[in-house]
Design a protein around this motif. Sequence first.
Motif, PDB file in Angstrom:
ATOM      1  N   ALA A  54       0.841  -1.208   0.000  1.00 42.82           N
ATOM      2  CA  ALA A  54       0.000   0.000   0.000  1.00 42.82           C
ATOM      3  C   ALA A  54       0.871   1.250   0.000  1.00 42.82           C
ATOM      4  CB  ALA A  54      -0.906   0.002   1.225  1.00 42.82           C
ATOM      5  N   ILE A  55       1.908   1.218   0.817  1.00 45.04           N
ATOM      6  CA  ILE A  55       2.780   2.401   0.890  1.00 45.04           C
ATOM      7  C   ILE A  55       3.466   2.650  -0.449  1.00 45.04           C
ATOM      8  CG2 ILE A  55       4.883   3.320   1.950  1.00 45.04           C
ATOM      9  CD1 ILE A  55       4.016   1.930   4.542  1.00 45.04           C
ATOM     10  N   LEU A  56       3.964   1.563  -1.061  1.00 46.08           N
ATOM     11  CA  LEU A  56       4.638   1.730  -2.346  1.00 46.08           C
ATOM     12  C   LEU A  56       3.658   2.253  -3.393  1.00 46.08           C
ATOM     13  CD1 LEU A  56       6.900  -1.438  -2.427  1.00 46.08           C
ATOM     14  CD2 LEU A  56       7.556   0.931  -2.024  1.00 46.08           C
ATOM     15  N   GLU A  57       2.433   1.759  -3.352  1.00 43.66           N
ATOM     16  CA  GLU A  57       1.420   2.213  -4.296  1.00 43.66           C
ATOM     17  C   GLU A  57       1.161   3.709  -4.099  1.00 43.66           C
ATOM     18  OE1 GLU A  57       0.350   0.675  -6.792  1.00 43.66           O
ATOM     19  OE2 GLU A  57      -1.044   2.262  -7.391  1.00 43.66           O
ATOM     20  N   THR A  58       1.100   4.139  -2.834  1.00 45.82           N
ATOM     21  CA  THR A  58       0.883   5.553  -2.539  1.00 45.82           C
ATOM     22  C   THR A  58       2.059   6.398  -3.059  1.00 45.82           C
ATOM     23  OG1 THR A  58      -0.412   5.015  -0.590  1.00 45.82           O
ATOM     24  CG2 THR A  58       0.500   7.233  -0.701  1.00 45.82           C
ATOM     25  N   LEU A  59       3.281   5.901  -2.847  1.00 45.36           N
ATOM     26  CA  LEU A  59       4.453   6.643  -3.329  1.00 45.36           C
ATOM     27  C   LEU A  59       4.435   6.734  -4.861  1.00 45.36           C
ATOM     28  CD1 LEU A  59       7.338   5.292  -1.042  1.00 45.36           C
ATOM     29  CD2 LEU A  59       5.957   7.346  -0.777  1.00 45.36           C
ATOM     30  N   ASN A  60       4.096   5.617  -5.495  1.00 46.38           N
ATOM     31  CA  ASN A  60       4.006   5.627  -6.954  1.00 46.38           C
ATOM     32  C   ASN A  60       2.988   6.644  -7.441  1.00 46.38           C
ATOM     33  OD1 ASN A  60       5.837   4.095  -8.326  1.00 46.38           O
ATOM     34  ND2 ASN A  60       4.717   2.169  -8.054  1.00 46.38           N
ATOM     35  N   ARG A  61       1.824   6.653  -6.753  1.00 48.30           N
ATOM     36  CA  ARG A  61       0.754   7.565  -7.171  1.00 48.30           C
ATOM     37  C   ARG A  61       1.155   9.016  -6.901  1.00 48.30           C
ATOM     38  NH1 ARG A  61      -4.978   6.940  -8.028  1.00 48.30           N
ATOM     39  NH2 ARG A  61      -4.684   4.721  -7.855  1.00 48.30           N
ATOM     40  N   ALA A  62       1.967   9.218  -5.883  1.00 52.82           N
ATOM     41  CA  ALA A  62       2.365  10.585  -5.531  1.00 52.82           C
ATOM     42  C   ALA A  62       3.347  11.167  -6.551  1.00 52.82           C
ATOM     43  CB  ALA A  62       3.000  10.611  -4.145  1.00 52.82           C
ATOM     44  N   THR A  63       4.102  10.281  -7.243  1.00 51.76           N
ATOM     45  CA  THR A  63       5.185  10.761  -8.117  1.00 51.76           C
ATOM     46  C   THR A  63       4.727  11.796  -9.149  1.00 51.76           C
ATOM     47  OG1 THR A  63       6.369   8.706  -7.771  1.00 51.76           O
ATOM     48  CG2 THR A  63       7.013  10.029  -9.673  1.00 51.76           C
ATOM     49  N   PRO A  64       3.728  11.468  -9.990  1.00 48.33           N
ATOM     50  CA  PRO A  64       3.330  12.494 -10.974  1.00 48.33           C
ATOM     51  C   PRO A  64       2.742  13.735 -10.295  1.00 48.33           C
ATOM     52  CG  PRO A  64       1.801  10.652 -11.001  1.00 48.33           C
ATOM     53  CD  PRO A  64       2.958  10.222 -10.154  1.00 48.33           C
ATOM     54  N   LEU A  65       2.115  13.520  -9.119  1.00 47.04           N
ATOM     55  CA  LEU A  65       1.513  14.664  -8.424  1.00 47.04           C
ATOM     56  C   LEU A  65       2.584  15.613  -7.882  1.00 47.04           C
ATOM     57  CD1 LEU A  65      -1.433  12.968  -6.503  1.00 47.04           C
ATOM     58  CD2 LEU A  65      -1.527  14.389  -8.558  1.00 47.04           C
ATOM     59  N   ILE A  66       3.744  15.053  -7.491  1.00 44.10           N
ATOM     60  CA  ILE A  66       4.830  15.935  -7.048  1.00 44.10           C
ATOM     61  C   ILE A  66       5.281  16.807  -8.219  1.00 44.10           C
ATOM     62  CG2 ILE A  66       7.205  16.028  -6.179  1.00 44.10           C
ATOM     63  CD1 ILE A  66       6.666  13.426  -4.695  1.00 44.10           C
ATOM     64  N   PHE A  67       5.452  16.167  -9.393  1.00 45.58           N
ATOM     65  CA  PHE A  67       5.909  16.942 -10.552  1.00 45.58           C
ATOM     66  C   PHE A  67       4.896  18.020 -10.948  1.00 45.58           C
ATOM     67  CE2 PHE A  67       8.718  13.210 -11.648  1.00 45.58           C
ATOM     68  CZ  PHE A  67       9.906  13.913 -11.542  1.00 45.58           C
ATOM     69  N   THR A  68       3.625  17.637 -11.065  1.00 43.96           N
ATOM     70  CA  THR A  68       2.644  18.649 -11.488  1.00 43.96           C
ATOM     71  C   THR A  68       2.433  19.680 -10.377  1.00 43.96           C
ATOM     72  OG1 THR A  68       0.829  17.222 -10.768  1.00 43.96           O
ATOM     73  CG2 THR A  68       1.432  17.130 -13.096  1.00 43.96           C
ATOM     74  N   GLY A  69       2.498  19.224  -9.123  1.00 41.19           N
ATOM     75  CA  GLY A  69       2.367  20.165  -8.012  1.00 41.19           C
ATOM     76  C   GLY A  69       3.489  21.187  -8.020  1.00 41.19           C
ATOM     77  N   LEU A  70       4.714  20.704  -8.295  1.00 36.88           N
ATOM     78  CA  LEU A  70       5.855  21.631  -8.386  1.00 36.88           C
ATOM     79  C   LEU A  70       5.674  22.596  -9.545  1.00 36.88           C
ATOM     80  CD1 LEU A  70       8.935  19.298  -7.765  1.00 36.88           C
ATOM     81  CD2 LEU A  70       8.127  21.126  -6.279  1.00 36.88           C
ATOM     82  N   ALA A  71       5.211  22.054 -10.671  1.00 42.39           N
ATOM     83  CA  ALA A  71       5.007  22.899 -11.853  1.00 42.39           C
ATOM     84  C   ALA A  71       4.057  24.046 -11.526  1.00 42.39           C
ATOM     85  CB  ALA A  71       4.455  22.060 -13.012  1.00 42.39           C
ATOM     86  N   VAL A  72       2.966  23.715 -10.856  1.00 38.03           N
ATOM     87  CA  VAL A  72       1.978  24.742 -10.505  1.00 38.03           C
ATOM     88  C   VAL A  72       2.549  25.695  -9.449  1.00 38.03           C
ATOM     89  CG1 VAL A  72      -0.275  25.117  -9.448  1.00 38.03           C
ATOM     90  CG2 VAL A  72       0.022  23.290 -11.118  1.00 38.03           C
ATOM     91  N   ALA A  73       3.238  25.123  -8.451  1.00 35.24           N
ATOM     92  CA  ALA A  73       3.760  25.961  -7.369  1.00 35.24           C
ATOM     93  C   ALA A  73       4.772  26.982  -7.892  1.00 35.24           C
ATOM     94  CB  ALA A  73       4.405  25.086  -6.289  1.00 35.24           C
ATOM     95  N   VAL A  74       5.664  26.528  -8.773  1.00 33.94           N
ATOM     96  CA  VAL A  74       6.677  27.426  -9.332  1.00 33.94           C
ATOM     97  C   VAL A  74       6.008  28.553 -10.113  1.00 33.94           C
ATOM     98  CG1 VAL A  74       8.439  27.572 -11.136  1.00 33.94           C
ATOM     99  CG2 VAL A  74       8.583  25.806  -9.380  1.00 33.94           C
ATOM    100  N   ALA A  75       5.024  28.192 -10.921  1.00 30.14           N
ATOM    101  CA  ALA A  75       4.367  29.204 -11.749  1.00 30.14           C
ATOM    102  C   ALA A  75       3.539  30.165 -10.897  1.00 30.14           C
ATOM    103  CB  ALA A  75       3.486  28.519 -12.797  1.00 30.14           C
ATOM    104  N   PHE A  76       2.754  29.608  -9.955  1.00 31.08           N
ATOM    105  CA  PHE A  76       1.877  30.456  -9.145  1.00 31.08           C
ATOM    106  C   PHE A  76       2.700  31.414  -8.285  1.00 31.08           C
ATOM    107  CE2 PHE A  76      -2.461  28.093  -8.911  1.00 31.08           C
ATOM    108  CZ  PHE A  76      -2.460  27.976 -10.273  1.00 31.08           C
ATOM    109  N   ARG A  77       3.879  30.986  -7.870  1.00 36.50           N
ATOM    110  CA  ARG A  77       4.740  31.827  -7.055  1.00 36.50           C
ATOM    111  C   ARG A  77       5.061  33.136  -7.797  1.00 36.50           C
ATOM    112  NH1 ARG A  77       7.139  31.562  -1.775  1.00 36.50           N
ATOM    113  NH2 ARG A  77       5.915  29.713  -1.569  1.00 36.50           N
ATOM    114  N   ALA A  78       5.194  33.032  -9.122  1.00 35.21           N
ATOM    115  CA  ALA A  78       5.455  34.216  -9.940  1.00 35.21           C
ATOM    116  C   ALA A  78       4.157  34.807 -10.480  1.00 35.21           C
ATOM    117  CB  ALA A  78       6.400  33.872 -11.082  1.00 35.21           C
TER     118      ALA A  78
END
Lengths: 348, 509
Positions: free
Chosen positions: A57-81
């Motif tokens: 379950a934990i590995l599945e959660t980490l796997n699912r989190a991976t694309p969300l970290i990337f898209t979350g970072l993408a949004v965070a970087v842009a929104f910051r500016a």
Amino acid sequence: MRLEPIANPSAARRYGFPALALAATVLVASILSWIAGADPLATLGLIVTGATGSRLAILETLNRATPLIFTGLAVAVAFRAKLWNIGAEAQLYAGAVMTVVIGTSAWGMAWLQLPAMALAAVAAGALVLLGPVILKTRFGVDEVVTTLLFNFIMLLFVSWLVEGPMKDPAGMGWPKSTPVDRDLRLPRMVEGLRLHWGFGLAVLAALLIWLMQARSVLGFEMRAVGQNARAARFSGIAVTSVLLKTALISGGLAALAGFSEVAGLKGHLTRDLSPGFGYTGIIVAMLALLHPIGVVVAALFVAGIFVGSDSMSRAAGVPTYIADMLLAVSLLFMVLALGLARYRVAWT
Amino acid sequence: MTLAPEVLRLDQITKRFGALVANDAISLVLRAGEVVALLGENGAGKTTLMNILFGQYVADQGSITAFGQPLPPGNPGAALAAGIGMVHQHFTLADHLSVLDNIMLGTRPLWSWRLNRRAAHDKVRALAHDFGLAVDPDARVGGLGVGQRQRVEILKALYRDARVLILDEPTAVLTPQEADALFTTLRRMVARGLSVIFISHKLHEVMAIADRCVVLRHGRVAGEVATRATSPAALAALMVGAEVLRPAPPPGTAGLSRMRLNGVTTPDAEGAPGLKAAMLDLCAGQITGIAGVSGNGQAALSDLVSGLIRPALGRLDIAGNPAPARWTPAAALAAGVGRIPEDRHKAGTIADFTLTENAVLETCRDAPFSRAGWINWRAARAHATAIIAKYDVRCPGPDTRIRLLSGGNMQKLILGRVLETAPVVVLANQPVRGLDIGAISYVHSQLIAARDRGAAVLLISEDLDEVMHLSDVIHVMSEGRISAPIPRGGATVAELGLRMAGEGFAHAA
């Protein structure tokens, strides 16, 4: 009723209200599962154990989190500016397309080809966001509209690709692309377990973005442009250039989500590669208060809710839609809590 | 002599914002037919007091009585209904409507069957005539000058039968002649039994118009004096708590040209005129003052010197050489132009950034504050700490967000940021607007010190006193034109006032 700003909110205010928001989310979740006819406490327990109860379950959660970290970072970087990139979904697919294009060509040098796939993906995602941002800086076109609409254009483009030029000849007619060569997949982080190096890459990206924002001139300039573009321009910051660089970084990060999903997990491109990772990235970034390390935490939280709800649904028969509702409710409560942490309600 | 009846009484008004006591048991009485001046530095509590009177805030303690009736707290409509009108510093008029529509706006129910425009028209005309407020009721507000707009605001209050008029810094935007006309109007009003509260920083105006002065300091009434029994120096002392001396600075010695505008024309922008074939020479060791009513091209001049705009025609020279073709704020900084912007909140600083971050905003790309694209925060913080000490910035420390500082301390940080780069040209656009007297004299002394170190200082100000006090040479701006230089003491206030109104320019537009 009026909101009066609080100059220096106390720690109790700053952490108490978000904690309250979490409690309120749990309460709403309980009511929802009770309406669905399940035992609320059991349902919540099933979500938690479904997301964290076992190594799998934990590995599945980490796997699912991976694309969300990337898209979350993408949004965070842009929104910051204050660059409102709503198009992480499109940039993700652009990255996925380039990953497949490079990954299905015959180079014979895997050690070079895998990084090339990532770089091509980053370039494609960056270019997809560059267009709307040039329209914004040149002609004042609202990037919310253009980046949002690009999502649909890109999805239709991907539909055409997987039905046409990129269609897998061995795919039994399914609309999916030719798979990326086995040698060109991201290796597992731990031998024998499903977790791939995309997760490590995502955490590394979060650390780098954090370092960039806290320490680099560009990061400082991006924050300055976001906080007060007029003062930034007056102080000699090339605002347009900073926005373009922000677009390249943000688009590139979102594209890495596509790269890691294809090269790390799926191996091929389909129309449903992303169940809205680009949009969920906005929730992740907002929950994280646009902080890169917070994005990792928020992405794990959101992924946990998705994975836990899937497993709970199988066991308790409550629909998985409860996951979407939980996310929406938690975001609303969190935004409200953050407001209340900094403003006092004055009844008059 | 019997006292005229009371029209407004503020009794023991107290308002706290957290630990800050903005108003501390302030009492104020206004009688029919008098002008009371409300004086005080920025942050003394004037604005808070007026916001309480108009129901924007609710006082923690104290009561307000208008015409013998208690005024309910927290109800903006109540003050208006009680006959109290306010003319804000920034006008609240709809540009696209006529003067009459603006005046009637809000006085009628939204769904009334027909507006009785003729009666309203007649009433406005009668009021305008009675009080000397010449303005055409059918003109569109968008086409009016600042002085006329202010008259519309006053008419708006009078139309609603205001018996008490509150004017917030009314002369900040007026020429001396327009200010005189305003005073004539105010005298007519009090002659008819109306009452005026006059909020101002300018002591000589207060002396000219007010019957009584109430001076606020740190949220308390520091003193209440009859105008005829006091002097500007005594009022200034009450405001800051100490005698403020203003010796005229010794003149500077002019050196080489540091920046020259050679027939520069810039486009008009946002209703403000651009420069019109402007000639201006800024010399080392001199303060060049620009006098004029705001909105006459000062913004364009300031933007040009700052690097925000480029000449459409003509040439900008720096130290005898043409300015770089890509004239940007960064280019201006590189050429040694230090800039103190007009709006320190929106252009000069970033409110949620710390003092450290604001201190290196302009220099973060250069050593020692960054190397190879990475910022050295330790050096930046040391720089901010040095500015705080050297320029007497009162603050909890360099990690404080700048929004928590008062205007004066914010300006001192900007001043330090600019002067620590040893600039060859210093642009000071309205450098003391909204500051208290102590901060004003500090900023002025720093500008003089920069001049004496050989900088060419360009001082743009609406305050004619300030320009005449500091400048070695004065130019007057009107509608984007810049007058020929006038040496120190070469013109009287009245002569400058005529220039500011647009007279005596060789190449009239």
